[in-house]
Design a protein around this motif. Structure first.
Motif, PDB file in Angstrom:
ATOM      1  N   GLU A  50       0.824  -1.212   0.000  1.00 55.82           N
ATOM      2  CA  GLU A  50       0.000   0.000   0.000  1.00 55.82           C
ATOM      3  C   GLU A  50       0.855   1.257   0.000  1.00 55.82           C
ATOM      4  O   GLU A  50       0.453   2.304  -0.485  1.00 55.82           O
ATOM      5  CB  GLU A  50      -0.918   0.001   1.219  1.00 55.82           C
ATOM      6  CG  GLU A  50      -1.831   1.191   1.295  1.00 55.82           C
ATOM      7  CD  GLU A  50      -2.771   1.153   2.480  1.00 55.82           C
ATOM      8  OE1 GLU A  50      -3.719   1.950   2.486  1.00 55.82           O
ATOM      9  OE2 GLU A  50      -2.563   0.353   3.395  1.00 55.82           O
ATOM     10  N   ARG A  74      -7.366  -0.274  -4.039  1.00 54.13           N
ATOM     11  CA  ARG A  74      -8.033   0.842  -4.739  1.00 54.13           C
ATOM     12  C   ARG A  74      -7.418   2.192  -4.384  1.00 54.13           C
ATOM     13  O   ARG A  74      -7.661   3.182  -5.062  1.00 54.13           O
ATOM     14  CB  ARG A  74      -9.531   0.828  -4.478  1.00 54.13           C
ATOM     15  CG  ARG A  74      -9.909   1.163  -3.062  1.00 54.13           C
ATOM     16  CD  ARG A  74     -11.420   1.224  -2.878  1.00 54.13           C
ATOM     17  NE  ARG A  74     -11.765   0.899  -1.520  1.00 54.13           N
ATOM     18  CZ  ARG A  74     -12.259  -0.253  -1.110  1.00 54.13           C
ATOM     19  NH1 ARG A  74     -12.479  -1.200  -1.980  1.00 54.13           N
ATOM     20  NH2 ARG A  74     -12.533  -0.470   0.145  1.00 54.13           N
ATOM     21  N   ASN A  75      -6.616   2.253  -3.335  1.00 55.29           N
ATOM     22  CA  ASN A  75      -5.956   3.500  -2.945  1.00 55.29           C
ATOM     23  C   ASN A  75      -4.678   3.767  -3.733  1.00 55.29           C
ATOM     24  O   ASN A  75      -4.102   4.845  -3.621  1.00 55.29           O
ATOM     25  CB  ASN A  75      -5.629   3.493  -1.452  1.00 55.29           C
ATOM     26  CG  ASN A  75      -6.865   3.420  -0.603  1.00 55.29           C
ATOM     27  OD1 ASN A  75      -7.938   3.830  -1.016  1.00 55.29           O
ATOM     28  ND2 ASN A  75      -6.722   2.875   0.583  1.00 55.29           N
ATOM     29  N   ARG A  77      -3.472   5.052  -6.489  1.00 57.37           N
ATOM     30  CA  ARG A  77      -4.038   5.944  -7.499  1.00 57.37           C
ATOM     31  C   ARG A  77      -3.370   5.844  -8.872  1.00 57.37           C
ATOM     32  O   ARG A  77      -4.009   6.104  -9.890  1.00 57.37           O
ATOM     33  CB  ARG A  77      -3.975   7.397  -7.022  1.00 57.37           C
ATOM     34  CG  ARG A  77      -4.706   7.644  -5.738  1.00 57.37           C
ATOM     35  CD  ARG A  77      -6.188   7.612  -5.972  1.00 57.37           C
ATOM     36  NE  ARG A  77      -6.878   7.864  -4.709  1.00 57.37           N
ATOM     37  CZ  ARG A  77      -8.022   7.313  -4.408  1.00 57.37           C
ATOM     38  NH1 ARG A  77      -8.598   6.496  -5.243  1.00 57.37           N
ATOM     39  NH2 ARG A  77      -8.600   7.572  -3.267  1.00 57.37           N
TER      40      ARG A  77
END
Length: 85
Positions: A50, A74-75, A77
Motif C-alpha cells: 500500500e 483501490r488506494n 491511485r
C-alpha cells in the motif's frame, strides 16, 4: 536501491511469502513496476505494498497466494495494470 523503479522477478520459482517490507522504507517507495508472477509465492498480499504510491503495474499472477484482495488496492491511485489470476 533508492532509485529502483522496476523490479521483475517473474519465473524464478521463488517459494516464500512476499516480503512484508516492500516499499516500507519511504526512501525506496518509488517502485513503478513490481512483477512477481509465475513463482510459487504463498500467503497473502502484504499490506506494505500500500505504501508503493508510485506503483503503476503489479503482477502477482500464477502464485499460490490466498485470501481476499486487500481493500487498500483501490488506494493505489497510479495503478493501471493489475494481474492476480
Amino acid at each position: 536501491l533508492a532509485q529502483l523503479t522496476y523490479l521483475q522477478l517473474d519465473g524464478n520459482k521463488l517459494s516464500s511469502s512476499i516480503p512484508d517490507n516492500i516499499c516500507a522504507d519511504p526512501n525506496i517507495n518509488i517502485l513503478k513496476t513490481l512483477d512477481l508472477s509465475n513463482n510459487e509465492h504463498t500467503g497473502v498480499i502484504p499490506n506494505s505494498l500500500e505504501k508503493c504510491a508510485e506503483l503503476e503495474t503489479l503482477k502477482l499472477s500464477k502464485n499460490k497466494l490466498k485470501g481476499p484482495i486487500p481493500p487498500w488496492i483501490r488506494n493505489l491511485r497510479k495503478l493501471e495494470t493489475l494481474y492476480l489470476d
